[in-house]
Motif scaffolding. Structure first.
Motif: not given
Ligand SMILES: [Fe+2]
Length: 291
Positions: A66, A68, A98, A202, A222, A224
């Motif tokens: 993740d 991002h 992600d 995920h 996923h 966080h």
């Protein structure tokens, strides 16, 4: 007039104490927006199991998740993280989805690619799809960049990790639960019985399905870790498929049949804040339970 003032003062006080309670006072805002998102917690987890061959003792796997990139987390931060990962000298690198926040809008793929390429792991680099890797028609963009960077994309499939003596464990990866089509049976198709299996998914809550299959460990992201957590209240937002297992280690089933680990991820999404849920890198060390 006095009534109004009193009421206003009361409202202000209530709002003030709420904000303080929520940790969103100016200091709290600064901390959650600037400080905590740039921290890094390194978690060390031992994976001990009777199916792990003795020759795998001490093998190190790093999971990151993740990122991002492009929302709040920057390429230069990612470059530092990649250097940090390489310094730890992992044998295997795992990315659990992600990568970019919005793949179709991200304009710096040419700069992202060399950072991913430069990640080094002698036994392989593996990844799976997260919901953001599918979002905005990003699926091909994500697959292309990961494959160019020499990651093996596990989309409902498996890959053996073999050592020189022929001993093996199996890595499995399934598609994202929100925007993809996870298929555990397809992922297990080429996995022989009585071998140690690690599933990358995920979405952590799919562990309830994984429990029905010969899967020993599951690594997920996923959630966080909730991203913003409040004392006594917990995570403000838990995304779908990360409601039941939002963070850390869980054992499922009788005789601890399946162990799940949920990584808090690196970046942020939707809100540029992290509070009581700092970014995480996880180092797993394998250990055989055989004497
Ligand atoms: Fe995410």
């Amino acid at each position: 007039m006095p009534n109004k003032t009193t009421r206003r003062t009361f409202l202000k006080r209530t709002a003030g104490s709420l904000l303080t309670l929520l940790g969103l006072s100016s200091g709290g805002y600064y901390y959650a927006n600037k400080i905590e998102p740039s921290m890094l917690g390194i978690e060390q987890i031992k994976i001990e199991h009777s199916l792990i061959p003795k020759s795998f003792d001490g093998i190190k796997m790093i999971q990151f998740s993740d990122t991002h990139i492009g929302f709040q987390y920057t390429l230069s931060q990612f470059k530092k993280l990649a250097n940090r990962i390489n310094q730890i000298k992992p044998d295997i690198i795992l990315f659990t989805g992600d990568l970019m926040d919005e793949p179709n809008k991200f304009k710096e793929i040419n700069q992202l690619l060399p950072i991913l390429e430069n990640l080094h792991a002698p036994l392989g680099k593996f990844c799976i799809f997260g919901n953001h890797d599918h979002g905005g028609y990003g699926s091909d963009l994500y697959r292309n960049i990961m494959e160019e960077a020499k990651f093996e994309v596990l989309l409902n499939q498996s890959s053996p990790i073999r050592l020189m003596d022929g001993s093996r464990i199996y890595l499995l990866g399934i598609d994202d639960a929100m925007l993809g089509q996870p298929d555990l049976l397809a992922a297990l198709q080429n996995v022989p019985n009585h071998h140690f299996t690690i599933l990358l998914s995920h979405a952590p809550d799919l562990a309830d399905n994984a429990l029905e299959y010969p899967i020993d460990w599951q690594l997920s992201g996923h959630s966080h870790g909730g991203q913003v957590k409040l004392p006594f209240i917990g995570a403000l937002i838990k995304p779908p498929f990360a409601q039941k297992y939002p963070e850390g280690l869980y054992t499922l089933g009788t005789e601890q049949k399946l162990t799940l680990y949920v990584n808090r991820g690196i970046g942020t999404t939707r809100l540029p804040f992290r509070f009581l849920s700092k970014p995480e890198l996880t180092i797993f060390t394998l250990k055989s339970e055989k004497a």
